[in-house]
Design a protein around this motif. Structure first.
Motif, short mmCIF file in Angstrom:
data_model
loop_
_atom_site.label_atom_id
_atom_site.label_comp_id
_atom_site.label_asym_id
_atom_site.label_seq_id
_atom_site.Cartn_x
_atom_site.Cartn_y
_atom_site.Cartn_z
N SER A 69 74.56 65.77 84.01
CA SER A 69 75.73 65.03 83.56
C SER A 69 75.80 65.04 82.04
O SER A 69 74.78 65.18 81.36
CB SER A 69 75.69 63.58 84.08
OG SER A 69 74.66 62.86 83.45
N ALA A 70 77.01 64.90 81.53
CA ALA A 70 77.24 64.82 80.09
C ALA A 70 78.39 63.86 79.86
O ALA A 70 79.39 63.89 80.59
CB ALA A 70 77.56 66.19 79.52
N TYR B 187 77.03 60.62 72.22
CA TYR B 187 76.83 61.63 73.25
C TYR B 187 75.63 61.26 74.14
O TYR B 187 74.63 60.74 73.65
CB TYR B 187 76.52 63.00 72.63
CG TYR B 187 77.55 63.44 71.62
CD1 TYR B 187 78.76 63.97 72.04
CD2 TYR B 187 77.31 63.34 70.25
CE1 TYR B 187 79.71 64.39 71.11
CE2 TYR B 187 78.25 63.74 69.33
CZ TYR B 187 79.46 64.27 69.76
OH TYR B 187 80.39 64.66 68.85
N THR C 161 73.46 63.15 77.56
CA THR C 161 73.31 64.21 78.56
C THR C 161 72.07 63.91 79.39
O THR C 161 71.13 63.26 78.91
CB THR C 161 73.15 65.60 77.93
OG1 THR C 161 71.98 65.61 77.11
CG2 THR C 161 74.35 65.99 77.11
#
Length: 97
Positions: free
Chosen positions: A15-16, A24, A26
């Motif tokens: 997933s990101a 952000y 990830t």
């Protein structure tokens, strides 16, 4: 009792995500099963960019003398983190089909 899927093989999930202000995340998780052995692991990465603004006013008095300090601070702070998890399971009892 719920029946658990126990087939041999590799599976995983990735997933990101991204947010406003350069945030952000990830992640990657993997699992490998072969008979009674189950190996698993995951990796997570996070990076945040934050603006910093602040003011400090301080006074110190000693021996009839007063010192004054004034500081203004502004800038950008980057926070980065990494997390890794690894593990093994081994079934001691016979596995069911």
């Amino acid at each position: 009792m719920l029946k658990k899927e126990r087939r041999d093989g590799l599976n995983g999930q990735a997933s990101a995500t991204a947010g406003t202000g350069e945030k952000y995340n990830t992640s990657l998780s993997l699992n490998y099963r072969k008979g009674k052995l189950n190996a698993f692991g995951s990796y997570d990465f996070r990076r945040d960019r934050r603006r910093i603004n602040g003011t400090l006013d301080q006074s110190t008095t000693a021996n009839d003398t007063t010192l004054l300090l004034h500081q203004d601070r502004s800038g950008v702070n980057y926070q980065t983190s990494h997390a890794v998890r690894l593990g093994l399971d081994y079934g001691l009892t016979p596995s069911r089909p």
